[in-house]
Write a protein that holds these residues in place. Structure first.
Motif, PDB file in Angstrom:
ATOM      1  N   SER A 121       0.834  -1.205   0.000  1.00  0.00           N
ATOM      2  CA  SER A 121       0.000   0.000   0.000  1.00  0.00           C
ATOM      3  C   SER A 121       0.867   1.253   0.000  1.00  0.00           C
ATOM      4  CB  SER A 121      -0.949   0.004   1.193  1.00  0.00           C
ATOM      5  OG  SER A 121      -0.226   0.061   2.414  1.00  0.00           O
ATOM      6  N   HIS A 122       1.993   1.216   0.720  1.00  0.00           N
ATOM      7  CA  HIS A 122       2.906   2.353   0.739  1.00  0.00           C
ATOM      8  C   HIS A 122       3.525   2.575  -0.640  1.00  0.00           C
ATOM      9  CE1 HIS A 122       5.847   5.224   2.246  1.00  0.00           C
ATOM     10  NE2 HIS A 122       6.800   4.512   1.650  1.00  0.00           N
ATOM     11  N   GLN A 123       3.912   1.502  -1.306  1.00  0.00           N
ATOM     12  CA  GLN A 123       4.534   1.637  -2.622  1.00  0.00           C
ATOM     13  C   GLN A 123       3.555   2.210  -3.646  1.00  0.00           C
ATOM     14  OE1 GLN A 123       6.431  -1.880  -4.087  1.00  0.00           O
ATOM     15  NE2 GLN A 123       6.737  -1.061  -6.138  1.00  0.00           N
ATOM     16  N   LEU A 124       2.298   1.763  -3.593  1.00  0.00           N
ATOM     17  CA  LEU A 124       1.298   2.228  -4.554  1.00  0.00           C
ATOM     18  C   LEU A 124       0.631   3.527  -4.119  1.00  0.00           C
ATOM     19  CD1 LEU A 124      -0.506  -1.137  -5.426  1.00  0.00           C
ATOM     20  CD2 LEU A 124       1.280   0.032  -6.726  1.00  0.00           C
ATOM     21  N   ARG A 125       0.892   3.942  -2.881  1.00  0.00           N
ATOM     22  CA  ARG A 125       0.273   5.142  -2.328  1.00  0.00           C
ATOM     23  C   ARG A 125      -1.244   5.009  -2.269  1.00  0.00           C
ATOM     24  NH1 ARG A 125       3.899  10.131  -4.922  1.00  0.00           N
ATOM     25  NH2 ARG A 125       5.918   9.351  -4.166  1.00  0.00           N
ATOM     26  N   VAL A 126      -1.673   3.861  -1.804  1.00  0.00           N
ATOM     27  CA  VAL A 126      -3.086   3.628  -1.522  1.00  0.00           C
ATOM     28  C   VAL A 126      -3.184   3.163  -0.079  1.00  0.00           C
ATOM     29  CG1 VAL A 126      -3.589   3.028  -3.925  1.00  0.00           C
ATOM     30  CG2 VAL A 126      -3.027   1.203  -2.294  1.00  0.00           C
ATOM     31  N   THR A 127      -4.386   3.048   0.431  1.00  0.00           N
ATOM     32  CA  THR A 127      -4.562   2.595   1.807  1.00  0.00           C
ATOM     33  C   THR A 127      -4.643   1.071   1.853  1.00  0.00           C
ATOM     34  OG1 THR A 127      -6.978   2.666   1.700  1.00  0.00           O
ATOM     35  CG2 THR A 127      -5.836   4.698   2.333  1.00  0.00           C
ATOM     36  N   PRO A 128      -4.302   0.476   2.991  1.00  0.00           N
ATOM     37  CA  PRO A 128      -4.508  -0.972   3.139  1.00  0.00           C
ATOM     38  C   PRO A 128      -5.957  -1.376   2.890  1.00  0.00           C
ATOM     39  CG  PRO A 128      -3.070  -0.171   4.880  1.00  0.00           C
ATOM     40  CD  PRO A 128      -3.581   1.043   4.157  1.00  0.00           C
ATOM     41  N   HIS A 178       1.541  -8.139  -7.026  1.00  0.00           N
ATOM     42  CA  HIS A 178       2.101  -6.806  -7.227  1.00  0.00           C
ATOM     43  C   HIS A 178       1.755  -6.292  -8.615  1.00  0.00           C
ATOM     44  CE1 HIS A 178       5.318  -3.866  -8.184  1.00  0.00           C
ATOM     45  NE2 HIS A 178       5.123  -3.512  -6.935  1.00  0.00           N
ATOM     46  N   ARG A 179       1.886  -7.140  -9.624  1.00  0.00           N
ATOM     47  CA  ARG A 179       1.538  -6.769 -10.999  1.00  0.00           C
ATOM     48  C   ARG A 179       0.068  -6.393 -11.104  1.00  0.00           C
ATOM     49  NH1 ARG A 179       0.653 -11.712 -14.732  1.00  0.00           N
ATOM     50  NH2 ARG A 179      -1.159 -11.689 -13.339  1.00  0.00           N
ATOM     51  N   ASP A 180      -0.800  -7.236 -10.550  1.00  0.00           N
ATOM     52  CA  ASP A 180      -2.237  -7.001 -10.645  1.00  0.00           C
ATOM     53  C   ASP A 180      -2.636  -5.738  -9.893  1.00  0.00           C
ATOM     54  OD1 ASP A 180      -2.279  -9.337 -12.082  1.00  0.00           O
ATOM     55  OD2 ASP A 180      -3.005 -10.578 -10.412  1.00  0.00           O
ATOM     56  N   ALA A 181      -1.995  -5.492  -8.754  1.00  0.00           N
ATOM     57  CA  ALA A 181      -2.303  -4.299  -7.977  1.00  0.00           C
ATOM     58  C   ALA A 181      -1.869  -3.041  -8.719  1.00  0.00           C
ATOM     59  CB  ALA A 181      -1.625  -4.364  -6.606  1.00  0.00           C
ATOM     60  N   GLU A 182      -0.730  -3.092  -9.383  1.00  0.00           N
ATOM     61  CA  GLU A 182      -0.276  -1.948 -10.170  1.00  0.00           C
ATOM     62  C   GLU A 182      -1.256  -1.638 -11.292  1.00  0.00           C
ATOM     63  OE1 GLU A 182       4.403  -1.124 -10.218  1.00  0.00           O
ATOM     64  OE2 GLU A 182       3.807  -2.906 -11.331  1.00  0.00           O
ATOM     65  N   LEU A 183      -1.702  -2.678 -11.986  1.00  0.00           N
ATOM     66  CA  LEU A 183      -2.656  -2.481 -13.076  1.00  0.00           C
ATOM     67  C   LEU A 183      -3.969  -1.935 -12.534  1.00  0.00           C
ATOM     68  CD1 LEU A 183      -3.385  -2.727 -16.030  1.00  0.00           C
ATOM     69  CD2 LEU A 183      -3.965  -5.129 -15.642  1.00  0.00           C
TER      70      LEU A 183
END
Length: 228
Positions: free
Chosen positions: A124-131, A161-166
């Motif tokens: 969540s920190h890397q993507l700058r979203v909340t848990p 990680h890939r799916d979350a980025e997309l």
């Protein structure tokens, strides 16, 4: 300057005279003068204001269009600031679309690169979203983290990680979670991305249409300002 009736303004745009009165009440066009008997009297200034407002709506939205028209009189810089923000959002959307296209090309050409497993906090920190956002994506079937057998905590691997980025990119593009889950399943199963490609093409067309609407709105607003 010739005078106009509410019906004259309405007829030009195929709207009702009540809509014209509503736009006046909301400050989207200037207040009209009144005859001794109370009838509204409009002028070319009002006609230009209405053209400007109706051109601003597809470019910036109803709310921003109304805010711009309410500000152009005594607070022109405020109106220009709203316009600047609209252009900034369009630029952001274009950059997001470009990032999505690149990400999709990369994700579909090769398997996920090896990365260290991450906790929900780290990802969540890397993507700058909340848990909480990641948990929502999990509920929607977008990410499928495993659980650490010792702690029970979520563990996100390379594919997650890939799916979350997309998902993050597509959410910025305004796509609903159900659609994103479908796209992610397609990529997981290597079943093709035709639906996603069509969606990105549609998104591109919308951005192009909005950009052109901004150009038309600028012309109409400039014509209105020249009459003030």
């Amino acid at each position: 300057m010739r005078t106009l009736r509410p019906a004259d303004l309405a007829r030009e745009h195929g709207i009702s005279t009540q809509a014209v009165r509503n736009y006046e009440q909301d400050g989207c066009i200037p207040p009209a003068a009144r005859t001794p008997s109370g009838y509204r009297v409009y002028t070319e200034v009002h006609a230009a204001a209405l053209r400007a407002y109706l051109a601003l709506v597809p470019a910036y939205g109803h709310l921003a269009g109304g805010q711009i028209m309410n500000a152009v009189g005594d607070r022109l810089d405020d109106a220009l600031l709203i316009i600047d923000r609209g252009h900034n959002r369009l630029l952001h959307d274009r950059e997001t679309l470009s990032s999505v296209r690149k990400a999709v090309d990369h994700l579909t050409e090769q398997p996920p690169a090896p990365v260290n497993a991450r906790t929900i906090g780290e990802l969540s920190h890397q993507l700058r979203v909340t848990p909480a956002t990641l948990r929502n994506w999990e509920s929607a079937g977008i990410v499928s983290p495993t659980r650490d057998p010792a702690t029970g905590y979520r563990v996100y691997h390379a594919a997650d990680h890939r799916d979350a980025e997309l998902a993050h990119l597509l959410r910025r593009g305004g796509y609903p979670l159900a659609y994103i889950a479908t796209v992610v399943r397609q990529i997981r199963t290597a079943g093709g991305t035709e639906a996603l490609s069509q969606a990105l093409d549609d998104w591109q067309k919308k951005l192009t249409e909005q950009g052109l609407a901004m150009l038309r709105a600028a012309a109409k607003l400039g014509q209105y300002l020249a009459l003030l």
